[in-house]
Structure formats: structure tokens, C-alpha cells
Design a protein around this motif. Sequence first.
Motif, short mmCIF file in Angstrom:
data_model
loop_
_atom_site.label_atom_id
_atom_site.label_comp_id
_atom_site.label_asym_id
_atom_site.label_seq_id
_atom_site.Cartn_x
_atom_site.Cartn_y
_atom_site.Cartn_z
N ILE A 46 0.85 -1.21 0.00
CA ILE A 46 0.00 0.00 0.00
C ILE A 46 0.88 1.25 0.00
O ILE A 46 0.61 2.21 -0.73
N GLU A 73 -7.24 3.71 9.72
CA GLU A 73 -6.57 2.44 10.01
C GLU A 73 -6.15 2.37 11.47
O GLU A 73 -6.39 1.35 12.14
N THR A 103 -7.19 -4.29 10.94
CA THR A 103 -7.23 -3.19 9.97
C THR A 103 -8.58 -3.23 9.25
O THR A 103 -9.33 -4.20 9.37
N SER A 105 -8.94 -3.65 6.12
CA SER A 105 -8.83 -4.78 5.20
C SER A 105 -9.05 -6.10 5.95
O SER A 105 -9.72 -7.00 5.45
N PHE A 117 -12.65 -6.64 6.51
CA PHE A 117 -13.34 -7.09 5.30
C PHE A 117 -13.09 -8.58 5.07
O PHE A 117 -14.01 -9.32 4.74
N VAL A 118 -11.84 -9.02 5.26
CA VAL A 118 -11.51 -10.44 5.06
C VAL A 118 -12.30 -11.31 6.04
O VAL A 118 -12.86 -12.34 5.65
#
Length: 90
Positions: free
Chosen positions: A8, A42, A52, A54, A57-58
Motif C-alpha cells: 500500500i 486504520e 485493519t 482490510s 473485510f476479510v
Amino acid sequence: MSRIPWGILIMFAALGAAFALAGLSWWLLFLAGLSLWLAVVECWAVRRTGLTISGQFVAWAKRHPWAAGAVAALLGAAVGYLIYHLATGY
């Protein structure tokens, strides 16, 4: 957060360098603001949830794979349209 998200960071650095080399100062300012806001969110997310955004979301995607696929497809379409918009102005 125990690991540095090098991918990122490299992505934002590459975009920033491209905008700077092209003389797109407003895009560079936009990217800097977006990067700062992402860093704040974050840090806040990790402190509140231990994950995080992300990672959240996972975790959600593992519980809702079909919905996650739809959201990922929507994101892909949005990025595709953004590229089209930047290339054509429409």
C-alpha cells in the motif's frame, strides 16, 4: 499493527511520484489528504477492533462469501469506471 503494509505504501508513493512528475499538484494534494485520512482510520480501526479495515473485510468475507464477491465486483467496476472517466472526461 505489527506488519508494515509495504504494498500500500509503495502504491501511494508511486502514484504521488507520478502526479508530481506530471505536474498534477491538485491530484497530489488529493492523494496526500486521502493517505492521511486512511492512516487515521486504520489506526482508529486497529485500536478499536484489533483489525485493519482490510482485515475486517476479510473476516466478513469469510462469513459472507457471496456478498463479498458482489462488493469486490462493485469495487472493480468503480475503479474501471474511474479509469474510463480519467481517460475520456465522461
